[in-house]
Design a protein around this motif. Sequence first.
Motif, PDB file in Angstrom:
ATOM      1  N   LEU A   1      -3.992 -40.819   2.462  1.00 51.64           N
ATOM      2  CA  LEU A   1      -3.135 -41.063   3.620  1.00 51.64           C
ATOM      3  C   LEU A   1      -2.155 -39.908   3.833  1.00 51.64           C
ATOM      4  O   LEU A   1      -1.918 -39.474   4.973  1.00 51.64           O
ATOM      5  CB  LEU A   1      -2.395 -42.386   3.428  1.00 51.64           C
ATOM      6  N   LEU A   2      -1.590 -39.380   2.759  1.00 53.56           N
ATOM      7  CA  LEU A   2      -0.638 -38.278   2.883  1.00 53.56           C
ATOM      8  C   LEU A   2      -1.276 -37.045   3.518  1.00 53.56           C
ATOM      9  O   LEU A   2      -0.592 -36.270   4.203  1.00 53.56           O
ATOM     10  CB  LEU A   2      -0.070 -37.931   1.506  1.00 53.56           C
ATOM     11  N   GLU A   3      -2.563 -36.848   3.296  1.00 52.35           N
ATOM     12  CA  GLU A   3      -3.239 -35.707   3.909  1.00 52.35           C
ATOM     13  C   GLU A   3      -3.238 -35.813   5.430  1.00 52.35           C
ATOM     14  O   GLU A   3      -3.308 -34.794   6.127  1.00 52.35           O
ATOM     15  CB  GLU A   3      -4.677 -35.616   3.386  1.00 52.35           C
ATOM     16  N   ARG A   4      -3.174 -37.041   5.934  1.00 52.21           N
ATOM     17  CA  ARG A   4      -3.159 -37.240   7.388  1.00 52.21           C
ATOM     18  C   ARG A   4      -1.739 -37.331   7.944  1.00 52.21           C
ATOM     19  O   ARG A   4      -1.564 -37.565   9.140  1.00 52.21           O
ATOM     20  CB  ARG A   4      -3.928 -38.513   7.738  1.00 52.21           C
TER      21      ARG A   4
ATOM     22  N   ILE B   1       3.755 -50.142  -1.698  1.00 51.76           N
ATOM     23  CA  ILE B   1       4.296 -51.387  -2.251  1.00 51.76           C
ATOM     24  C   ILE B   1       3.199 -52.064  -3.059  1.00 51.76           C
ATOM     25  O   ILE B   1       2.065 -52.207  -2.589  1.00 51.76           O
ATOM     26  CB  ILE B   1       4.799 -52.321  -1.135  1.00 51.76           C
ATOM     27  N   ASP B   2       3.535 -52.497  -4.264  1.00 53.34           N
ATOM     28  CA  ASP B   2       2.569 -53.171  -5.118  1.00 53.34           C
ATOM     29  C   ASP B   2       3.311 -54.167  -5.997  1.00 53.34           C
ATOM     30  O   ASP B   2       4.483 -53.957  -6.345  1.00 53.34           O
ATOM     31  CB  ASP B   2       1.810 -52.161  -5.991  1.00 53.34           C
ATOM     32  N   GLY B   3       2.613 -55.248  -6.372  1.00 49.43           N
ATOM     33  CA  GLY B   3       3.224 -56.268  -7.205  1.00 49.43           C
ATOM     34  C   GLY B   3       3.286 -55.914  -8.671  1.00 49.43           C
ATOM     35  O   GLY B   3       3.980 -56.586  -9.442  1.00 49.43           O
ATOM     36  N   SER B   4       2.573 -54.887  -9.096  1.00 52.78           N
ATOM     37  CA  SER B   4       2.492 -54.505 -10.505  1.00 52.78           C
ATOM     38  C   SER B   4       3.432 -53.348 -10.800  1.00 52.78           C
ATOM     39  O   SER B   4       3.317 -52.272 -10.205  1.00 52.78           O
ATOM     40  CB  SER B   4       1.053 -54.113 -10.863  1.00 52.78           C
ATOM     41  N   ALA B   5       4.330 -53.548 -11.751  1.00 55.00           N
ATOM     42  CA  ALA B   5       5.254 -52.480 -12.143  1.00 55.00           C
ATOM     43  C   ALA B   5       4.500 -51.287 -12.716  1.00 55.00           C
ATOM     44  O   ALA B   5       4.869 -50.129 -12.481  1.00 55.00           O
ATOM     45  CB  ALA B   5       6.262 -53.010 -13.150  1.00 55.00           C
ATOM     46  N   ALA B   6       3.431 -51.542 -13.472  1.00 52.84           N
ATOM     47  CA  ALA B   6       2.658 -50.452 -14.067  1.00 52.84           C
ATOM     48  C   ALA B   6       1.978 -49.614 -12.990  1.00 52.84           C
ATOM     49  O   ALA B   6       1.919 -48.382 -13.086  1.00 52.84           O
ATOM     50  CB  ALA B   6       1.626 -51.016 -15.037  1.00 52.84           C
ATOM     51  N   MET B   7       1.440 -50.287 -11.969  1.00 57.43           N
ATOM     52  CA  MET B   7       0.802 -49.550 -10.870  1.00 57.43           C
ATOM     53  C   MET B   7       1.828 -48.678 -10.147  1.00 57.43           C
ATOM     54  O   MET B   7       1.566 -47.501  -9.851  1.00 57.43           O
ATOM     55  CB  MET B   7       0.170 -50.530  -9.889  1.00 57.43           C
ATOM     56  N   VAL B   8       2.966 -49.247  -9.856  1.00 55.16           N
ATOM     57  CA  VAL B   8       4.001 -48.501  -9.136  1.00 55.16           C
ATOM     58  C   VAL B   8       4.464 -47.303  -9.957  1.00 55.16           C
ATOM     59  O   VAL B   8       4.646 -46.193  -9.417  1.00 55.16           O
ATOM     60  CB  VAL B   8       5.180 -49.437  -8.797  1.00 55.16           C
ATOM     61  N   ALA B   9       4.663 -47.487 -11.260  1.00 54.97           N
ATOM     62  CA  ALA B   9       5.098 -46.376 -12.110  1.00 54.97           C
ATOM     63  C   ALA B   9       4.067 -45.252 -12.128  1.00 54.97           C
ATOM     64  O   ALA B   9       4.419 -44.063 -12.084  1.00 54.97           O
ATOM     65  CB  ALA B   9       5.367 -46.883 -13.527  1.00 54.97           C
ATOM     66  N   GLU B  10       2.780 -45.611 -12.197  1.00 48.39           N
ATOM     67  CA  GLU B  10       1.733 -44.586 -12.212  1.00 48.39           C
ATOM     68  C   GLU B  10       1.643 -43.863 -10.870  1.00 48.39           C
ATOM     69  O   GLU B  10       1.498 -42.633 -10.823  1.00 48.39           O
ATOM     70  CB  GLU B  10       0.385 -45.220 -12.553  1.00 48.39           C
TER      71      GLU B  10
ATOM     72  N   LEU C   1       2.382 -39.168  -7.514  1.00 51.00           N
ATOM     73  CA  LEU C   1       2.573 -38.764  -6.118  1.00 51.00           C
ATOM     74  C   LEU C   1       4.011 -38.805  -5.635  1.00 51.00           C
ATOM     75  O   LEU C   1       4.282 -38.404  -4.501  1.00 51.00           O
ATOM     76  CB  LEU C   1       1.747 -39.684  -5.198  1.00 51.00           C
ATOM     77  N   GLY C   2       4.915 -39.328  -6.454  1.00 52.57           N
ATOM     78  CA  GLY C   2       6.278 -39.522  -5.980  1.00 52.57           C
ATOM     79  C   GLY C   2       6.925 -38.243  -5.468  1.00 52.57           C
ATOM     80  O   GLY C   2       6.853 -37.196  -6.113  1.00 52.57           O
ATOM     81  N   SER C   3       7.531 -38.333  -4.282  1.00 51.95           N
ATOM     82  CA  SER C   3       8.165 -37.178  -3.650  1.00 51.95           C
ATOM     83  C   SER C   3       9.007 -37.699  -2.498  1.00 51.95           C
ATOM     84  O   SER C   3       9.129 -38.903  -2.291  1.00 51.95           O
ATOM     85  CB  SER C   3       7.105 -36.197  -3.123  1.00 51.95           C
ATOM     86  N   ASP C   4       9.581 -36.781  -1.736  1.00 53.95           N
ATOM     87  CA  ASP C   4      10.334 -37.228  -0.565  1.00 53.95           C
ATOM     88  C   ASP C   4       9.403 -37.774   0.515  1.00 53.95           C
ATOM     89  O   ASP C   4       9.854 -38.457   1.439  1.00 53.95           O
ATOM     90  CB  ASP C   4      11.185 -36.090   0.007  1.00 53.95           C
TER      91      ASP C   4
ATOM     92  N   THR D   1       7.191 -42.707  -1.514  1.00 52.43           N
ATOM     93  CA  THR D   1       8.016 -43.514  -2.400  1.00 52.43           C
ATOM     94  C   THR D   1       7.297 -44.829  -2.672  1.00 52.43           C
ATOM     95  O   THR D   1       6.488 -45.298  -1.852  1.00 52.43           O
ATOM     96  CB  THR D   1       9.392 -43.793  -1.777  1.00 52.43           C
ATOM     97  N   PHE D   2       7.593 -45.434  -3.813  1.00 47.30           N
ATOM     98  CA  PHE D   2       6.854 -46.611  -4.254  1.00 47.30           C
ATOM     99  C   PHE D   2       7.830 -47.675  -4.738  1.00 47.30           C
ATOM    100  O   PHE D   2       8.823 -47.372  -5.405  1.00 47.30           O
ATOM    101  CB  PHE D   2       5.869 -46.235  -5.361  1.00 47.30           C
ATOM    102  N   ARG D   3       7.480 -48.949  -4.404  1.00 49.33           N
ATOM    103  CA  ARG D   3       8.339 -50.071  -4.767  1.00 49.33           C
ATOM    104  C   ARG D   3       7.492 -51.208  -5.313  1.00 49.33           C
ATOM    105  O   ARG D   3       6.375 -51.450  -4.822  1.00 49.33           O
ATOM    106  CB  ARG D   3       9.074 -50.599  -3.531  1.00 49.33           C
ATOM    107  N   GLN D   4       8.032 -51.920  -6.298  1.00 47.10           N
ATOM    108  CA  GLN D   4       7.393 -53.130  -6.779  1.00 47.10           C
ATOM    109  C   GLN D   4       7.912 -54.313  -5.976  1.00 47.10           C
ATOM    110  O   GLN D   4       9.117 -54.532  -5.889  1.00 47.10           O
ATOM    111  CB  GLN D   4       7.668 -53.355  -8.263  1.00 47.10           C
ATOM    112  N   ALA D   5       7.000 -55.079  -5.387  1.00 43.20           N
ATOM    113  CA  ALA D   5       7.396 -56.268  -4.633  1.00 43.20           C
ATOM    114  C   ALA D   5       6.170 -57.127  -4.386  1.00 43.20           C
ATOM    115  O   ALA D   5       5.049 -56.625  -4.275  1.00 43.20           O
ATOM    116  CB  ALA D   5       8.041 -55.888  -3.303  1.00 43.20           C
ATOM    117  N   ASP D   6       6.389 -58.423  -4.311  1.00 47.09           N
ATOM    118  CA  ASP D   6       5.348 -59.368  -3.916  1.00 47.09           C
ATOM    119  C   ASP D   6       5.138 -59.226  -2.407  1.00 47.09           C
ATOM    120  O   ASP D   6       6.104 -59.263  -1.629  1.00 47.09           O
ATOM    121  CB  ASP D   6       5.810 -60.782  -4.267  1.00 47.09           C
ATOM    122  N   LEU D   7       3.897 -59.087  -1.969  1.00 48.29           N
ATOM    123  CA  LEU D   7       3.641 -58.847  -0.546  1.00 48.29           C
ATOM    124  C   LEU D   7       3.963 -60.042   0.336  1.00 48.29           C
ATOM    125  O   LEU D   7       4.055 -59.884   1.559  1.00 48.29           O
ATOM    126  CB  LEU D   7       2.185 -58.415  -0.336  1.00 48.29           C
TER     127      LEU D   7
END
Length: 271
Positions: free
Chosen positions: A71-74, A83-92, A97-100, A103-109
């Motif tokens: 998606l970032l390429e576009r 956004i993802d419910g898994s803390a491990a997924m968000v951390a990875e 890819l984390g940058s300005d 950004t990534f957040r843990q949350a129930d959809l």
Amino acid sequence: MDDDDSGPAPRPQPQPAPRLQPPREWDAGSYQVVSTPHQGWGAEILDRLPLRGDETVLDLGCGTGRVTAQLLERLPRGRVVGIDGSAAMVAEAQRLLGSDRATFRQADLVAFTVDEPADAALSSATFHWIADHDALFPRIRAALKPGAPFVAQCGGRGNIATVVAAVLAVSAREPFAAALGDWPGPWNFAGPEETRRRLERAGFAVERVWLQDSPKRPQRLREFLRTVSLGSHLECLPQELRDPFLDAVVVQLGPDPVHDYVRLNIVARAG
């Protein structure tokens, strides 16, 4: 003989209550290795998302960021909020890819909020893990600007039927039945008809909702089942039964099984 002469109608039998679970934790390192089919599906839905390149886009169920990277390429002048419910997924995903611009957040959809409505949203291989689609779609609509495109893909009606049958057969046996019993599993494989109605009630203008066969033969089958398909089942079992359960499902599936994936596809816009 008239129906009235056949005696009283049988009393409906109580059905087992659904086992509603919060988003589970995932093995992010293993998922990054085995989720090749998901990357292909993500590329398909990206082709359906109209973008200028400067938008803020929500990646709902971002996992480790495989689709986010595409998606970032576009979005050379835009950004992604994963956004993802898994803390491990968000951390990875944040590590990779984390940058300005990402950004990534843990949350129930079914409960997430955003500071400002986004310009677009997509989701890949996530919604079938969410029991309450009637709560999910209004939450997504509230996070989008009017007219924002929304594309998604997840497991739909009939998805992985052979895997489900194998899991149910093994779950019914001892010593697994005490923990799993007649639980149908964590999946919500919806059809296009009820999905269209839910989207429209949530305030989306629906362009198309359809099912698509997409059979795959996962590599590293046992690890794929452990990490993806059976993670919720394994969490329900005591530690000493997890490997035996996994081994029994592999045997039940037989040699070189093909996963009969059926994908539910969504193309819509926020009304």
